[in-house]
Design a protein around this motif. Structure first.
Motif, PDB file in Angstrom:
ATOM      1  N   ASN A  71       0.810  -1.235   0.000  1.00 33.75           N
ATOM      2  CA  ASN A  71       0.000   0.000   0.000  1.00 33.75           C
ATOM      3  C   ASN A  71       0.840   1.281   0.000  1.00 33.75           C
ATOM      4  O   ASN A  71       0.558   2.222   0.744  1.00 33.75           O
ATOM      5  CB  ASN A  71      -0.976   0.024   1.183  1.00 33.75           C
ATOM      6  N   LEU A 110       4.997  10.438   4.637  1.00 30.44           N
ATOM      7  CA  LEU A 110       3.563  10.728   4.541  1.00 30.44           C
ATOM      8  C   LEU A 110       2.850  10.847   5.906  1.00 30.44           C
ATOM      9  O   LEU A 110       2.203  11.866   6.177  1.00 30.44           O
ATOM     10  CB  LEU A 110       2.903   9.665   3.661  1.00 30.44           C
ATOM     11  N   GLU A 124       9.202  10.044   0.227  1.00 27.27           N
ATOM     12  CA  GLU A 124       7.918  10.734   0.416  1.00 27.27           C
ATOM     13  C   GLU A 124       6.870   9.810   1.029  1.00 27.27           C
ATOM     14  O   GLU A 124       6.035  10.242   1.835  1.00 27.27           O
ATOM     15  CB  GLU A 124       7.418  11.281  -0.922  1.00 27.27           C
ATOM     16  N   VAL A 156       2.095   4.684  -1.906  1.00 28.10           N
ATOM     17  CA  VAL A 156       1.471   5.578  -2.905  1.00 28.10           C
ATOM     18  C   VAL A 156       2.380   5.604  -4.133  1.00 28.10           C
ATOM     19  O   VAL A 156       3.540   6.010  -4.039  1.00 28.10           O
ATOM     20  CB  VAL A 156       1.279   7.005  -2.329  1.00 28.10           C
ATOM     21  N   PRO A 157       1.875   5.125  -5.265  1.00 30.20           N
ATOM     22  CA  PRO A 157       2.774   4.880  -6.405  1.00 30.20           C
ATOM     23  C   PRO A 157       3.449   6.117  -6.985  1.00 30.20           C
ATOM     24  O   PRO A 157       4.514   6.006  -7.586  1.00 30.20           O
ATOM     25  CB  PRO A 157       1.857   4.234  -7.449  1.00 30.20           C
ATOM     26  N   VAL A 158       2.822   7.299  -6.822  1.00 27.96           N
ATOM     27  CA  VAL A 158       3.409   8.498  -7.456  1.00 27.96           C
ATOM     28  C   VAL A 158       4.472   9.156  -6.568  1.00 27.96           C
ATOM     29  O   VAL A 158       5.125  10.105  -6.990  1.00 27.96           O
ATOM     30  CB  VAL A 158       2.327   9.551  -7.804  1.00 27.96           C
ATOM     31  N   LEU A 159       4.613   8.643  -5.347  1.00 30.46           N
ATOM     32  CA  LEU A 159       5.590   9.255  -4.428  1.00 30.46           C
ATOM     33  C   LEU A 159       6.849   8.408  -4.357  1.00 30.46           C
ATOM     34  O   LEU A 159       6.803   7.181  -4.542  1.00 30.46           O
ATOM     35  CB  LEU A 159       4.980   9.389  -3.033  1.00 30.46           C
TER      36      LEU A 159
END
Lengths: 451, 227
Positions: free
Chosen positions: B98, B111, B107, B100-103
């Motif tokens: 889980n 989070l 990052e 976050v794929p764009v971070l």
């Protein structure tokens, strides 16, 4: 906040096709609204300028009591006496917001060329005021191509002793007066034998016309006039009967020293209500009762009022349709996005993000999408508007005697409001969908059983 | 509840609706988790492991019974308070990572710290760097999750769970998506962190091979804790 803005921006790139589709709906919708607003802005300002300046309505019109309704039927009873005129002019000259004013008179009768008589409706204006209007910044700005004179020169170029009049083009054609004063030697008057076969040709060999009217006292009055110009009113309906002359000339024709009304132009039209009330109060102080009308009063300017109301309704309706399209596009796109990203939402919640914080993340994504789409829409709008204006497309409004160039002029306030509305719809759509999803427990979102 | 009790679960029951039928997932479960424990929650698929972890992690509400985290009855907390509690006291590790794929990895780990306003920017950076070092990902901090292997992704998830300095880390089948080598490495890492940082770990698994490596095992079957 910067971090969340950055995360939101990066998330925009996750489903480029869908965001492009939604962004396109916003961009094209906004572009359409800008064009529509540009059209409405131009038409509204064009008509307002036409009404206030070109047809000499003024920002305020000052009549004798009930003059607007009854002057045409009983001019003597509903006109402004010399005593009232003196009081009015005294007040108008000292008012700080009056730019200039005009004494006006109008009436009907017959105009002839010695053989043929046709009905006319004459409008009495002051040539010097007409001159001011021609060069007025508002006219230059909104009606740069304004040139009603088709032949000859404007009234202000001639002394009042000449008795100069301007004939509308179809009336002039009916009378055979296709040439004007400057085309002939001074004082040329040709006597025409009405029975001769070349009578019609002879009509055009001088600029003299004869007016025949019923004076206010009930007698018949006649007066010679010299055609100094041919003009168009812009409408077929009135181009066959309209005459422009100086107010002084019409007073001589109708044998009166009374006036029909005063037209008043203001330096600051935004201060119209207080100016109107100030003038009314000052006239009341000196015992003069008058009726004062605003230029956009339906009774004063029915054409302007009707057209602008129709236009406002049209723009409002199309804007609502475009708003609904934008809203449904955003709702559809956001619903899909949020359904697909339920597990991610559950993860944010498990990491300790509050519902409002997760919702704000999605709202920020929509803000980015909205801003970028609006920027594209604005650029597209400016380009398309520029292209339309450059192509010099001519269209014919209902009843107009001449074509009008299709010109779109961006209205900054309307554009800003449209952008804000599109932005609010985008945010509201996202807010509603995200809030609905976020009511689920994080465990349900993580496991994908949330409905 | 003793002073070392981190979690107390008391007579917790939970059922789910499956169409017209109510399916019990937990039946009067009572269990305590103590500080520093490394506990495996073992049971077959559908036994109620995840449901119990959800209750302890305050991401779902029990139908009956109570859960305390460090003496706080979570049933008395509103949604925002539960969010804050999760953020500051509990770390989560998920079966499918889980992230976050764009971070980037950095990052992703940062989070949960972004919403903790008690942590300054400098401390945030220092905590992320420390967490990444603890899991051996300091050199991959700028990579995105899709540039990592499965084991590296789970290590990034562990770093994210630890960066907030939680008192309890909950891991739902953390090795289920990994091969045996990576599974062992992840368990080793969790054990190492448990010892080094004295973080309490509670993780669910159906892998009986892990039983010898933990200091406490809770068996769960059909929603009931079994001896």
């Amino acid at each position: 906040m910067m971090h969340f803005c950055m995360i939101a921006f990066k998330n925009l790139l996750r489903n480029v096709k869908r965001n492009l589709a939604t962004g396109s709906a916003i961009a094209f919708g906004f572009c359409g609204v800008l064009m529509l607003g540009g059209y409405a802005n131009r038409v509204q300002n064009y008509l307002a300028t036409y009404t206030v300046y070109v047809i000499h309505t003024g920002h305020l019109a000052l009549f004798a009591p009930n003059g607007m309704e009854n002057f045409d039927f009983k001019p003597k009873n509903h006109s402004l006496s010399p005593q009232t005129q003196a009081a009015i002019e005294n007040i108008l000259k000292s008012d700080p917001n009056v730019e200039f004013f005009e004494r006006q008179l109008w009436g009907a009768g017959l105009v002839g060329n010695g053989c043929v008589s046709l009905p006319f409706i004459a409008k009495g204006i002051e040539p010097e005021t007409d001159k001011k209007i021609y060069s007025h910044p508002m006219v230059r700005r909104w009606m740069p191509q304004f040139a009603p004179i088709l032949k000859g020169r404007e009234l202000w170029n001639y002394p009042s002793s000449l008795g100069g009049v301007a004939l509308s083009r179809r009336l002039a054609r009916g009378l055979g007066k296709t040439s004007v004063h400057e085309d002939f030697p001074p004082g040329q008057v040709v006597l025409v034998d009405c029975a001769s076969p070349d009578a019609r040709q002879k009509f055009g060999e001088d600029a003299n016309v004869q007016f025949l009217v019923g004076s206010w006292e009930g007698s018949i009055n006649a007066l010679d006039g010299e055609v100094v110009s041919l003009f168009t009113t812009g409408f077929d309906e009135t181009d066959s009967s309209a005459i422009m002359a100086s107010t002084e000339y019409l007073q001589r024709l109708y044998d009166t020293n009374y006036l029909g009304r005063y037209a008043i132009w203001l330096k600051h039209p935004g201060r119209l209500p207080e100016t109107r009330e100030r003038i009314r109060a000052r006239l009341s102080e000196v015992g003069e009762k008058v009726d004062i009308y605003d230029w956009d009063d339906q009774r004063m300017s029915p054409y302007y009022f009707g057209t602008v109301n129709f236009l406002d309704s049209l723009v409002g309706f199309i804007s609502v349709v475009m708003g609904v399209v934008i809203l449904f596009s955003v709702l559809n796109s956001t619903t899909m996005t949020i359904l697909e990203r339920s597990q991610e939402i559950g993860t944010y919640r498990a990491l300790g993000f509050r519902r409002s914080q997760v919702r704000n993340l999605f709202v920020l994504e929509s803000v980015w999408l909205g801003l970028l789409a609006l920027l594209v829409g604005a650029i597209l709008g400016v380009v398309v508007i520029g292209a339309i204006n450059a192509s010099k497309i001519i269209y014919y409004p209902p009843g107009a005697s001449d074509g009008l160039q299709l010109v779109l002029i961006l209205n900054p306030i309307f554009s800003l409001l449209a952008a804000l509305t599109a932005m609010l719809l985008t945010i509201a759509g996202t807010w509603v969908v995200a809030s609905s999803r976020l009511r689920q427990m994080p465990a349900n979102l993580l496991s994908g059983v949330a409905r | 509840m003793t002073s070392s009790t981190i979690v107390k679960v008391d007579q917790v029951s939970k059922s789910y609706r499956l169409g017209q039928v109510s399916v019990p997932a937990l039946k009067n479960v009572a269990v305590d988790i103590h500080g520093g424990e490394f506990t495996a929650l073992i049971g077959a698929s559908g036994s109620g492991k995840s449901t119990l972890l959800n209750m302890i992690g305050c991401i779902d509400n029990p139908d009956t019974g109570k859960v305390w985290i460090q003496g706080v009855d979570v049933g008395t907390l509103n949604d925002n308070a539960k969010s804050d509690l999760r953020n500051q006291k509990i770390g989560f590790i998920f079966q499918s990572f889980n992230l976050v794929p764009v971070l980037s990895v950095f990052e992703n780990v940062e989070l949960p710290l972004l919403i903790n306003h008690q942590i300054s920017k400098a401390e945030r950076r220092q905590r992320v760097e420390e967490a990444l070092k603890d899991v051996g990902l300091e050199t991959l901090a700028n990579n995105r999750p899709d540039q990592l292997s499965g084991g590296q992704r789970q290590r990034a998830a562990i770093a994210r769970a630890l960066a907030g300095h939680p008192v309890l880390v909950l891991a739902d089948e953390p090795t289920a998506n990994l091969d045996s080598d990576n599974s062992n490495r992840i368990i080793d890492l969790m054990l190492q962190l448990n010892k080094k940082k004295n973080v309490t770990f509670l993780f669910s698994t159906h892998d009986e091979k892990l039983m010898g490596r933990v200091n406490r095992i809770i068996h769960i079957k059909d929603g009931v804790i079994t001896p």
